[in-house]
Every structure is written in structure tokens, then in C-alpha cells.
Scaffold this motif. Sequence first.
Motif, short mmCIF file in Angstrom:
data_model
loop_
_atom_site.label_atom_id
_atom_site.label_comp_id
_atom_site.label_asym_id
_atom_site.label_seq_id
_atom_site.Cartn_x
_atom_site.Cartn_y
_atom_site.Cartn_z
N ARG A 394 -5.65 21.90 -38.26
CA ARG A 394 -6.26 23.05 -39.49
C ARG A 394 -5.37 23.96 -39.51
NH1 ARG A 394 -8.96 27.37 -38.01
NH2 ARG A 394 -8.50 26.96 -35.58
N LEU A 395 -4.52 24.20 -38.92
CA LEU A 395 -3.86 25.15 -38.33
C LEU A 395 -2.36 25.05 -39.03
CD1 LEU A 395 -3.36 26.46 -34.64
CD2 LEU A 395 -4.52 27.99 -35.51
N GLU A 416 -9.13 17.95 -42.26
CA GLU A 416 -8.86 18.54 -42.61
C GLU A 416 -8.22 18.13 -44.33
OE1 GLU A 416 -6.21 22.16 -42.86
OE2 GLU A 416 -7.46 21.93 -41.23
N VAL A 417 -8.11 16.84 -44.43
CA VAL A 417 -8.07 16.38 -45.94
C VAL A 417 -8.98 16.92 -46.72
CG1 VAL A 417 -8.57 14.56 -47.24
CG2 VAL A 417 -6.78 14.53 -44.91
N GLU A 424 -16.14 20.60 -47.38
CA GLU A 424 -16.56 20.31 -45.74
C GLU A 424 -16.77 19.63 -45.11
OE1 GLU A 424 -17.34 24.05 -44.44
OE2 GLU A 424 -16.59 25.00 -46.04
N PRO A 425 -16.29 19.57 -44.31
CA PRO A 425 -15.77 18.37 -43.18
C PRO A 425 -17.07 17.75 -43.21
CG PRO A 425 -14.76 20.41 -41.76
CD PRO A 425 -15.66 20.75 -42.81
N GLN A 426 -18.16 18.09 -42.82
CA GLN A 426 -19.86 17.50 -43.18
C GLN A 426 -20.30 17.26 -44.23
OE1 GLN A 426 -19.45 20.52 -41.55
NE2 GLN A 426 -18.47 19.65 -39.28
#
Length: 890
Positions: A394-395, A416-417, A424-426
Amino acid sequence: MHNQISNFKRSATQFAFGSITLAVVTLASFYLQTHFAAMALVYLLVILLFSLIGSSVASYALSVLAVAALAYCFAPPAFSLRIDDPQALPVVVAFLTVSIVGTHLIGRVRQEREAAHEAAAQLRRGAADLKDREKRWHAIFEHNPAMYFMLDEAGTVLNVNTFGATQLGYARDELIGQSVLGIFLKEDRAFVHKCVRTCLENIGQSRTWDVQKIRKDGSVLWVRENAKAMLWADDQPIVLIACEDVTERKRTELALQRSEAHLAQAQELSHTGSFGWNVATGEVFWSKENFRIFQLDPQTAPGPELVVERTHPDDKASVQEIIDRAMRDPRDFEHEYRLLLPDGSVKHIHARVRATRTATGDIEFVGAATDITAARQVEQQLRRSEAYLAEAQRLSHTGSWSWDLYSLDFVYRSAEVDRLFGFEPQETVSIETIRSRVHPDDLPRLQEVQRQAIEGKEERFEYDFRILLADGGIRRIHSVAHVVVGSDGNVRELIGTHMDVTEQYAARERLENTLAALRESEQRFRDYAETASDWLWETGPDHQVTHLSEHTSAAGILATGLIGLPRWDIACDVEEEPEKWRQHRATLEAHLPFRDLVYRTVNRMRSPIYVRTSGKPFFDLNGNFLGYRGVSTDITALIRGDQTEQELRKAQAELAHVTRVTTLGELTTSIAHEINQPLAAIISNADACLGWMGRQTPDLSAARCSVEWIIEDAIRASEVIRRIRALAKKGEIEMVPLDINDVVKDVIALVARELVNHRVTLKTKLTEALPAILGDRIQLQQVIINLVMNGIEAMDAVTDRTRELVIQSSEDGTGYVQVTVTDCGVGIAEDDTDRVLDPFFTTKSSGLGMGLSICRSIVEAHAGRLSVVRKQGPGASFRFDLPLHKELVP
């Protein structure tokens, strides 16, 4: 009983045939009227004949029958058993006696013969049986699938079966007569010898041992030997050894031992202990590793209660429940629990147990307990690492992924992909949605990567593409991926990373603009470094000086006074050397590099200096000519040094000329003699010619000969004068190919009279067909004359031996021609050897010490060397070496 009946039948049959024979003989006798005595003889012959071929009982019966027939038919009165003739009675008695005795004797002989035949037959049958048994035992010995050896007391092989020899790779003859120890390993021979001695000490007792034998090809086999010592026919002890090949058994045992050792090591390496528990008998087995895992002494009696005792308090209830359930319901089970060890440490144990039945029908549990403490610790660390990785991705805006090349979908992608693609991740995202975010111009590149990965053309890929965000922005991605090969050998997946390099891309554009100016600066200083410097300079496109480094002050040049001037305005030799400057300007106009341009200028003190300069053109990024950069060096000292050297060489040439003239003065007598000889001959031949011409009838033929002799002598005188003029001439050095032997011969012609005057014998050892050298004939003549004259002078004081001077020429095989001048004079003192070639060193009272020094200078100018050669005996030897003419060397 059967034999008695058979004998009776045979006797009855013989008696019947005998009776018939007697009857036939009797009838024949009646017909022939045979006399009584003759008939008795005939009967006797019949009885004896039947006694030979028949049984004794039948023969006795025939004797009685014959006596009765003889008394009844032939003794008077006829046809009566009464015998009246007193002479017939003794005949009948004698007949009966002879027939019975003869029959008995013949029967005895026949019985003995039959007994002998029977004994012989039995002997033959016994021999055949013995031979047959020997053949069978030999076949058993030879072909029995075991090795048999027969040894004497010394261990020598007396016999060996074919199978045994073949097993060892030998022929029987190769082993018989050899020591049996030769087929054993060296380290086992003492053991085998001891075993054989033990057998010999205990006759009749068997002994068994296992040992290794060596085959003829060097391979080894294990055998179990069963040996027994016994006494031979001559009471000599022998040892019989039967060998069983137990190689496979040994290998199996060794393999089993290795397997057990490997299993123990594997358990130790994998931290896995094995155990067994018979529920019915309560018998428990633990491996060594199991004791180590539980930190118990291997002498401790293991059991389920010991497991519960070592279990962590929080896990004891579950472990006890597993044990109780196993006793009630014997099934396979798997369990994980913790141990609390005496030192306070905690271990994680994973147990897998299988329920089996023994041969007696009892339930037995067999299982393995694995110490998974490290795995649990790694798992915890992995969870932490996964958290750290997710945060790091993420960083750093870097996502990881795995792509199935055949289903064309992600096997895995990090959160992060999704963020890089603007999701959004979800959020649930299809592959089509993700593909729609890729810039259309970059999709072919991604498809090409997939194709190359499937075809196996590359294993690692690195490429860039762009992502179109929902807000219209563009995100630049740098991706690195490598292929994953499946178990079938085909490429299955691509694993890689996506990194957001949008900021880096913008920074790179800014950096490239900054680097353009930096490259120009780097190129300037790189050019300076390539030309290495005393001072650096730079000119513009009009060839006027725009920059000079501070190094110009070292040459006394004021840099500020040269700025804005072209090089030809700075130089002072433009009018003296117009062609040089014309070519230089043409080079500059062609924008070509130049090197080592030498010109003359003046320093700030108006003193002339010489400068050597080199330069190369430089251009901008578009290829436009911007001027020249280069380096200049003050070579005034070098130029002046060359001038000084030329003046020195000129002075040396002057000195060499003076020396030659001086030498000619010393050779005046020899020269005069050399000239007077042909002049005197010319006068004599001229007088002779006049005489031949003055005759009443001129002798023209003789006059012609005289004139020809005059011409030859004139040529001789002219050649002498030519040599003298050449030596006396003062001219430039002329380097031409020379035969050194010709130079030596010219010198000999000039010094011949000096040799005669000083009573010196000259010997020459000139090697024929020497390669040519490159040199000046006159200077080399001067060197040889000097060495010869020095040798002549050195022998003036010699009175006790022949004054001999030797001149030699040869090739040393290393590319040099050598000339050596050797005398037998007073020689050179040991202390003077190293100084004799130095200037102004002389041992003569009237010498200047320059002759040998000049000779050395001349030789060194010819790239050669002059040296003093140490010699045995009186005198001195000088040698000079000259290199071969390279253009003439094959």
C-alpha cells in the motif's frame, strides 16, 4: 525255495536230454556192433560231456543209467543185469568210478569257473557302480550351486568345483595350486587364516563364518563358509569348505541397517517420532526421536499416561479424551496439542495415528508425533509478514498477482492491485472490467507477453502499460513477471508485480532535461581526459580561442591575451611552413580531429617556444558544429634537446673524421707501399711495352699484354686511392645493405703493410654467406681498422711467441652478425676491462683515449653493441654485434 525248484527243473531237463543221448548212442552201437569196452568209453564221454554243460545231479544219474545200460545191453549175458564175464565186472566198476569221479571233478571245476565268472561279473558290476557313483558325486561336486574348496594345511587350494571358480570369475586351473588367501580382502586374510587353523586343530568339527571374497574383476561378494578338517587317505589333514553366496542377504541386512539409520536420521531431521501401542497388552514402543521430543530419558518406560503428564495444562483434557475414545472405539485419528516441558518451553505436536490389528487379533495403534513448533512460529511470522507486505504494497503502490495463462484470469491478486486499477479491495470486479481499464494502445503488449510466455520464448518479462482511471486520469504501471512451469513441463502461470510509476515517470522527464546539460558538461571533461593535458583549450565554430585552462601559465603564456585569436595568428611559423598550415586549416574546415600539430610561438617574455597540440570537434544534440576542444603541450625542451643531440652527433662525426684522418696518417707507409707497388709495375710494364714496340718487327701481342697489365695495375692503384679518399672524406652517413665480410676484406687491404712491418700474422675466420646488415661502410671500416691497429700495437712488446691477429665473423642465431678481433698481446688489466670503452681512458702514454669510445658510438648508432670478450691466455678480444637488415631477413 524258488531257486531249488528252478535247479531241480534244470537237472531234470538235463537228465532227460542225457538219457535220450545215451539211448541214441546205444542204438547206434547195436547197429555198429560196438565192443563192450568201446561202448563203455563212449558212455563215459557222453557222461563227461553232460557233466561239463549240465548239473552234477543229472550227471550222477546219467552215470548210474549208463552203468545199467552197459550191464544190461553189452555185458554177457545180453539183456540181463547179471554179469557173467569176469573181465566185464572190473570194466563196469571202473566205468562207474571214473564217471562219478570225473563228473564230480568236472562239477567242481564248473562250479569254480562259474564262481570265478560270477566274481568277475560282480567285480565289473562293482567297478561300474563305483565309476557311476564317482561320476554322480563328481557331477554333484562340480554343478552343485555352492562353492566347494579343498585346502591343504598351508591353505593351498587342492581342488575347487567349477561353480565356485566361475562365481569368482576364474577357471579352476587358475585357483588350484594357489593360496586361498588371494581371493580375500587384505584386511580379512588374517581372520580367514585363523579360522582355517582352528579347523585343523579340531579335526572333524565344523566351523562357520561370514567373510567377503574378491572376484577376478575386483568386485566383492559376501559368502558364508562352512568348513571341516578331515584326514586324507595318507593321513594328511585337509580342509573342506562349502561357501554359500550371501551377498544379497548381506546387502539386504546392510540396506535394512542403513534404512533404520536413515529413518532415525530422517526422524531427527524432521523432528518426527514414531510410536506403537498395543491396547490389549499395554505394550508401548517409542522411537529415539519420540523420547527427544518429550525430553525424556530413553530408559523411561513410555505410556499414554506419560503423554498426558507432559501435555500443556490447557490441552490435557482434550488429549485424555482422545486416548479414552481410542480405547473405546479403535479408529484412525489425528490430533494437535502442546507440550509443557520441564524447562518451561512449549512445543506444538501434531500426532497422526492409525489403528491396526496384530496377527493375534489385538488392536494396536501405530503413529507419528511431529514437532511443528518451528512451523507454528513460521506461520505466525508469515501472518505478520503478510500484514507487513500488504502495508508495504500500500505504501509503495506495488501490487502482486498470479495470472492463469489458459483460463485468462487472476489466480491471485493482492488488494493493492485493485487499488491501482481504481477499485476498492472489497469490491467485486470481473476480469472484463479490469481489462477495460487498460489503455487500448497497451493491450497488444500485454497479449504479446501472454503469447511469449505460453510458447516458452522467455522466462522473465518487464514491461510498462497505462491504466485509465474513472476520473479520466492516467496511471503508469511498471510490471515485472516470470513464468511458472507446471508438473507436465508446460508454462501454467505468470507471477509478477504491478508498480505505480506515474510519479517516477514525471520525475524522469524532468531528470532527462537536467541530464542533457550535464551530458554536455561530462562530454567536455571526457574530451579533456581523452587527450591528457598540459593545458586545455576550446575554440568556437570560427576557430577562435574561447577557453584556456590555467596551465598556460606554466609555459609563460598569458591566457587572456589569446582569447579571440585563431591558432594561425598565435603561431610564428605560418610563413615558414605554409603547407603545414594549409593542411591544418583543411582539417578544421572538414571538422576532423587532429593530433600532434607542432608550431612555434612566443611566451609573454617574447622568447620562442614550441607547442604540440591535439584537438577534436564537438557538436550539439542536433549535430551542429560548435568548435574544437583539445590539449596543448610545451615541447620547447624536447625540441631543443633534439637540436642539441643533432649538434652532438655532428661533433661526433667531426671527431670520427679527425680520427680517420689521423689513422690514415699512421698508415702512410702502408698506403705508400700499396700505391708504389702498382706504380712500379706500371713503369716496368710500360718499358716492356716500348721494348716490344721498338723491335724491327713489333711484337704487338706481347705489347698488348703489357698494356693490359698496366691497366690492371692502374686500377689497383685507383682502388687504393678510392679507399683512402673514402676514409678521408667528410660526408653524411650512408646506411645501405652491406656484407660485413666485404668490409673486413677492404680493411685488410689497407693494413696489410702494417701487419708485415710489425711481423704480425693475420688469420681470418669469415663465415660464408652471412646475412646482410644495414650500415655505413666507411664508419664500420673505421671501427675494424681501429681494433686491428690497437691489436698490432698491443703485440709490439711480444717477443716470446708468434704475433697473431685473428679476425672472425659469424651469426649468433638471435638476429645479429658478430665480428671479433683477437690479439695475443699484453692484454687488458682486470680493473681496466669495464673502463676501456669510456671516453678519454687510455693505457697508452701518447693516446687520447677516444678511439674505442668513438668505435662504441659508431656501433651503437648502428643499433649494435661493442664489448670486451674475456679470453683464455694472453691478449685481448673485442667484438661488435650488428643487427641483420630486417628487410632482407626471410
